[in-house]
Design a protein around this motif. Structure first.
Motif, mmCIF file in Angstrom:
data_model
loop_
_atom_site.group_PDB
_atom_site.id
_atom_site.type_symbol
_atom_site.label_atom_id
_atom_site.label_comp_id
_atom_site.label_asym_id
_atom_site.label_seq_id
_atom_site.Cartn_x
_atom_site.Cartn_y
_atom_site.Cartn_z
ATOM 1 N N GLY A 97 0.832 -1.270 -0.038
ATOM 2 C CA GLY A 97 0.085 0.121 -0.127
ATOM 3 C C GLY A 97 0.883 1.076 -0.018
ATOM 4 N N LEU A 98 1.758 1.344 0.705
ATOM 5 C CA LEU A 98 2.459 2.483 0.965
ATOM 6 C C LEU A 98 3.488 2.598 -0.348
ATOM 7 C CD1 LEU A 98 4.123 2.398 4.563
ATOM 8 C CD2 LEU A 98 2.412 3.856 3.932
ATOM 9 N N ALA A 99 3.987 1.651 -1.016
ATOM 10 C CA ALA A 99 4.752 1.718 -2.202
ATOM 11 C C ALA A 99 3.931 2.144 -3.427
ATOM 12 C CB ALA A 99 5.517 0.347 -2.477
ATOM 13 N N THR A 100 2.570 1.441 -3.164
ATOM 14 C CA THR A 100 1.828 1.811 -4.279
ATOM 15 C C THR A 100 1.542 3.385 -4.473
ATOM 16 O OG1 THR A 100 0.978 -0.496 -4.241
ATOM 17 C CG2 THR A 100 -0.298 1.284 -5.547
ATOM 18 N N MET A 101 1.356 3.832 -3.260
ATOM 19 C CA MET A 101 0.967 5.163 -3.144
ATOM 20 C C MET A 101 2.038 6.317 -3.743
ATOM 21 S SD MET A 101 -1.132 5.908 0.278
ATOM 22 C CE MET A 101 -0.137 5.234 1.266
ATOM 23 N N PHE A 145 10.705 1.822 -5.324
ATOM 24 C CA PHE A 145 9.522 1.679 -4.711
ATOM 25 C C PHE A 145 8.880 0.213 -4.959
ATOM 26 C CE2 PHE A 145 9.618 6.058 -3.637
ATOM 27 C CZ PHE A 145 9.650 6.163 -2.459
ATOM 28 N N ALA A 146 8.899 0.088 -6.361
ATOM 29 C CA ALA A 146 8.096 -1.255 -6.882
ATOM 30 C C ALA A 146 8.752 -2.473 -6.521
ATOM 31 C CB ALA A 146 7.794 -0.977 -8.319
ATOM 32 N N THR A 147 10.179 -2.348 -6.264
ATOM 33 C CA THR A 147 10.909 -3.936 -6.078
ATOM 34 C C THR A 147 10.538 -4.361 -4.738
ATOM 35 O OG1 THR A 147 12.836 -2.886 -7.348
ATOM 36 C CG2 THR A 147 13.378 -4.590 -5.785
ATOM 37 N N PRO A 148 10.212 -3.603 -3.570
ATOM 38 C CA PRO A 148 9.703 -4.421 -2.327
ATOM 39 C C PRO A 148 8.446 -5.059 -2.739
ATOM 40 C CG PRO A 148 10.778 -2.346 -1.913
ATOM 41 C CD PRO A 148 10.571 -2.253 -3.358
ATOM 42 N N VAL A 149 7.729 -4.301 -3.562
ATOM 43 C CA VAL A 149 6.003 -5.098 -3.712
ATOM 44 C C VAL A 149 6.296 -6.088 -4.306
ATOM 45 C CG1 VAL A 149 4.212 -4.435 -4.864
ATOM 46 C CG2 VAL A 149 5.285 -2.582 -3.851
ATOM 47 N N ILE A 150 7.364 -6.186 -5.511
ATOM 48 C CA ILE A 150 7.291 -7.388 -6.140
ATOM 49 C C ILE A 150 8.114 -8.414 -5.540
ATOM 50 C CG2 ILE A 150 8.314 -8.542 -8.442
ATOM 51 C CD1 ILE A 150 5.962 -6.789 -8.850
ATOM 52 N N LEU A 151 9.073 -8.206 -4.848
ATOM 53 C CA LEU A 151 9.903 -9.363 -4.365
ATOM 54 C C LEU A 151 9.486 -9.718 -2.754
ATOM 55 C CD1 LEU A 151 13.654 -7.989 -5.050
ATOM 56 C CD2 LEU A 151 12.053 -9.611 -6.248
ATOM 57 N N TYR A 152 8.639 -8.894 -1.992
ATOM 58 C CA TYR A 152 8.113 -9.089 -0.952
ATOM 59 C C TYR A 152 6.735 -9.502 -0.691
ATOM 60 C CZ TYR A 152 6.933 -8.877 4.256
ATOM 61 O OH TYR A 152 6.528 -9.062 5.555
ATOM 62 N N SER A 153 5.976 -8.342 -1.048
ATOM 63 C CA SER A 153 4.381 -8.405 -0.988
ATOM 64 C C SER A 153 4.180 -9.604 -1.885
ATOM 65 C CB SER A 153 3.797 -7.045 -1.470
ATOM 66 O OG SER A 153 4.363 -6.261 -0.563
ATOM 67 N N GLY A 154 4.457 -9.827 -3.251
ATOM 68 C CA GLY A 154 3.845 -10.855 -4.076
ATOM 69 C C GLY A 154 4.694 -12.091 -3.802
ATOM 70 N N GLN A 155 5.464 -12.462 -2.804
ATOM 71 C CA GLN A 155 5.768 -13.920 -2.370
ATOM 72 C C GLN A 155 4.768 -14.884 -2.454
ATOM 73 O OE1 GLN A 155 8.423 -14.091 0.774
ATOM 74 N NE2 GLN A 155 10.141 -12.804 -0.132
ATOM 75 N N PRO A 156 3.423 -14.710 -1.652
ATOM 76 C CA PRO A 156 2.617 -15.904 -1.597
ATOM 77 C C PRO A 156 1.977 -16.132 -3.045
ATOM 78 C CG PRO A 156 2.038 -13.925 0.043
ATOM 79 C CD PRO A 156 3.244 -13.566 -0.867
ATOM 80 N N PHE A 157 2.040 -15.475 -3.997
ATOM 81 C CA PHE A 157 1.586 -15.630 -5.323
ATOM 82 C C PHE A 157 2.745 -16.687 -5.879
ATOM 83 C CE2 PHE A 157 -0.057 -11.535 -4.599
ATOM 84 C CZ PHE A 157 -1.390 -11.824 -4.461
ATOM 85 N N TYR A 158 4.129 -16.291 -5.751
ATOM 86 C CA TYR A 158 4.973 -16.973 -6.361
ATOM 87 C C TYR A 158 5.151 -18.431 -5.778
ATOM 88 C CZ TYR A 158 6.378 -12.035 -7.369
ATOM 89 O OH TYR A 158 5.940 -10.635 -7.675
ATOM 90 N N LYS A 159 5.056 -18.389 -4.519
ATOM 91 C CA LYS A 159 5.293 -19.592 -3.666
ATOM 92 C C LYS A 159 4.031 -20.815 -4.144
ATOM 93 C CE LYS A 159 7.505 -17.775 0.308
ATOM 94 N NZ LYS A 159 7.675 -17.696 1.844
ATOM 95 N N SER A 160 3.029 -20.197 -4.402
ATOM 96 C CA SER A 160 1.949 -21.011 -4.588
ATOM 97 C C SER A 160 1.855 -21.572 -5.881
ATOM 98 C CB SER A 160 0.631 -20.271 -4.554
ATOM 99 O OG SER A 160 -0.610 -21.065 -4.792
#
Length: 637
Positions: free
Chosen positions: A189-193, A225-240
């Motif tokens: 949320g913070l990074a997207t803003m 700003f987008a890198t933490p979103v992709i590498l951290y926030s998106g982890q549940p999708f990649y693992k699944s």
């Protein structure tokens, strides 16, 4: 080292201990807290067999990497131990057994399909049904062909960690997942803003000829700003997605992951070479919205679990067992067949058994819904979950834990709810082919656009992957069905099987249970006749009924704000109360109990509670389960 385990964390599984759980195991002279009875049983087995090296050498900094079953435990087959299984396994035949497992990281119908397909190929498996919404797996297997530990190991090999279902453990897992989602949502949320603010500058730059140096600077800031979103926030999708691919299948997170990673790599390449288009704001916002959807789904599951009709939670934790003429308090799960237990008035019976006392009055409303107590005689069967309404009872245990009647009812309900309706089975089947077809269409789209317009080929392909993500197809059906079932449970409507929701529109006959359905399910004073001062009568009746455990007593115990306490009182189970107040004897109870003093007296109405002294009858009360005001309209509708 084991001694370094933090406070508030389970000594065995290293997960947070739910509030109110006070279980422990003795280890090296200290009491170590554990989160549930399952962890307690496994830890005690490890310590008992001298395998404490497991706790000394495990990595406490990586609790998720702690093996589900240590190598030593695999050799011991601890989950195949009958004493351990008694807490969560129910015997349904000569060799057939049933249980419910908690399976972590189930994200969609594709996960359920994969688990069910894998177990269907396993010799000895009779039935396996996955409930996606609450992440439970109901299984039935032939114990003479396959062991439970083998089933758990088979699930582990395809990437799913399964444990015997424990309510406390489920709540701990959901709490941990909720905290993880909040952290990832916060970052996204913070990074997207921030990225969106920079994107506005880039949008305006299209019409104002933004300086190349400034544009490059804004691109780099967006990348940061987008890198933490992709590498951290998106982890549940990649693992699944990775887990499903490793298992030889695909789920809905595969196209999502491809779209996110593909768009990020393409945007990163544009930043490096200094030309092209960047879509950091799009992938950041898409990740945030997807995480929000998953988080709301998790909250729905948590809410459903809180109102789950797992009636075993009403079972007592302790039991009073006779030994050598004395009594000892033990954990109810430690009771054995043929044990003699003592049940005091007002206590819940912890096991099925046979009544050894002369008579008993028990409340079986938890099982039957009927609020009137049931009278039992010597030799009659007593079921766990009933409440003793009379004097102290002695019972010989005939069934414990998962073998009780109450556990059987709960098991049948769980099995029925786990059984998927036809529409969900069709959706789960279609979802697999849908994702595969989607990937094929995306590949064709990329090839076609590469021929006609190479500059837009990648972005059109990513749009196809994102826009056609089958999230609703895979999640809407199981979530909506589970939500409907639990909503009905909260309204005291017990649904035997989710498939009934499909056929309800064809119903033409409805059979009503009276207690709690057409009535309120609670005793209430319906009518009364008074033959003396009403205030005095109310004070006497309130004073006597406040000393009774009978369910009818609750309706009369609040008649007066100034109850009169008896000087002496004697309870006659199933009959009434004999008491002395200020030198006067009183009887309060059934008509037959009153006719001992007044043999020719008859009530004026259908009274079931009468107050009398030796000289005269003072009052009569009709106490019953009151009919609901709208019952007539419901029946006639």
């Amino acid at each position: 080292m084991a001694s370094d385990v933090e406070d508030g964390v389970c000594f065995h599984c290293l997960q947070p201990i739910p509030h109110g759980v006070e279980l422990s195991v003795a280890f090296q002279g200290d009491d170590k807290a554990v989160c549930c009875a399952g962890c307690q049983a496994v830890a005690e087995t490890i310590i008992e067999h001298g395998l404490t090296a497991y706790y000394k050498h495990r990595d406490l900094d990586k609790p998720q990497q702690t093996p589900l079953l240590p190598e030593q435990l695999k050799e011991l087959d601890v989950y195949d131990n009958p004493d351990v299984q008694s807490d969560f396994v129910r015997n349904t035949g000569d060799h057939s057994k049933q249980t419910t497992l908690t399976v972590n990281n189930i994200t969609c119908g594709a996960c359920a399909w994969l688990i069910e397909r894998e177990l269907a190929k396993t010799p000895g498996m009779i039935k396996s049904v996955v409930n996606v919404s609450n992440q439970r797996l109901h299984i039935e297997w032939d114990g003479s062909i396959i062991k439970l530990s083998d089933i758990i190991a088979r699930l582990a090999r395809i990437g799913y960690q399964a444990l015997p279902f424990q309510q406390n453990q489920i709540e701990a897992n959901i709490n941990a997942r909720r905290k993880g989602f909040i952290k990832r949502l916060g970052v996204a949320g913070l990074a997207t803003m921030q990225v969106m603010m920079i994107a506005f500058a880039l949008y305006f730059g299209v019409v104002s000829d933004l300086d190349p140096t400034t544009q490059q600077y804004l691109w780099v800031v967006s990348l940061v700003f987008a890198t933490p979103v992709i590498l951290y926030s998106g982890q549940p999708f990649y693992k699944s997605a990775l887990k499903s691919i490793q298992a030889g299948s695909v789920n809905m997170d595969v196209p999502v992951s491809i779209a996110l990673i593909g768009a990020y790599i393409a945007s990163l390449y544009a930043v490096i070479i200094g030309r092209g288009e960047v879509y950091f704001e799009s992938i950041s916002m898409f990740t945030f919205f997807l995480l929000t959807g998953r988080f709301l789904e998790l909250l729905a599951k948590e809410k459903a679990l809180k109102f789950s009709t797992n009636r075993l939670t009403y079972m007592p934790n302790l039991a009073h067992r006779e030994y050598d003429g004395g009594l000892e308090d033990i954990a109810a799960k430690q009771l054995k067949i043929n044990d003699i237990i003592v049940i005091k008035p007002g206590e819940t019976i912890p096991a099925d058994g046979v009544l050894l006392s002369d008579k008993a009055s028990v409340d079986e409303s938890l099982l039957t819904g009927e609020s009137r107590p049931v009278t039992k005689a010597t030799g009659d069967g007593i079921v766990a979950g009933s409440v003793n309404q009379s004097a102290t009872l002695r019972i010989k245990v005939t069934a414990t834990a998962q073998q009780t009647v109450l556990a059987g009812i709960v098991a049948m309900q769980d099995a029925a709810l786990a059984d998927k309706p036809k529409v969900q089975k069709a959706i789960d089947h279609i979802a697999q082919y849908f994702v595969m077809t989607l990937l094929a269409i995306a590949a064709v789209t990329f090839l076609v656009w590469s021929w006609f317009d190479p500059d837009h080929a990648l972005w059109v392909t990513l749009a196809v992957l994102v826009a056609t993500c089958p999230c609703a197809l895979s999640l809407a059906a199981p979530t909506s069905i589970t939500g409907a079932v639990h909503r009905l449970n909260r309204m005291n409507v017990l649904v035997k099987g989710a498939q009934l929701l499909e056929s309800v529109k064809h119903l033409d006959t409805v059979v009503f249970d009276k207690t709690g359905t057409l009535t309120y399910g609670q005793f209430k004073l319906i009518a009364r006749e008074d033959y003396a001062d009403i205030d005095t009568i109310n004070a006497i009746v309130s004073g006597l009924e406040q000393r009774s455990e009978h369910p009818i007593a609750a309706a009369l115990s609040q008649l007066s704000d100034q109850p009169i306490s008896p000087d002496a009182i004697q309870n006659y189970p199933g009959q009434g109360i004999l008491a002395e107040i200020a030198g006067t004897d009183y009887r309060l109870g059934r008509c037959e109990f009153i006719q001992i003093w007044h043999p020719n007296w008859q009530p004026k109405r259908q009274s079931n509670v009468i107050l009398a002294n030796r000289q005269a009858v003072l009052a009569e009360f009709q106490v019953d389960d009151e009919v609901r005001e709208d019952s007539h309209d419901v029946i006639c509708a």
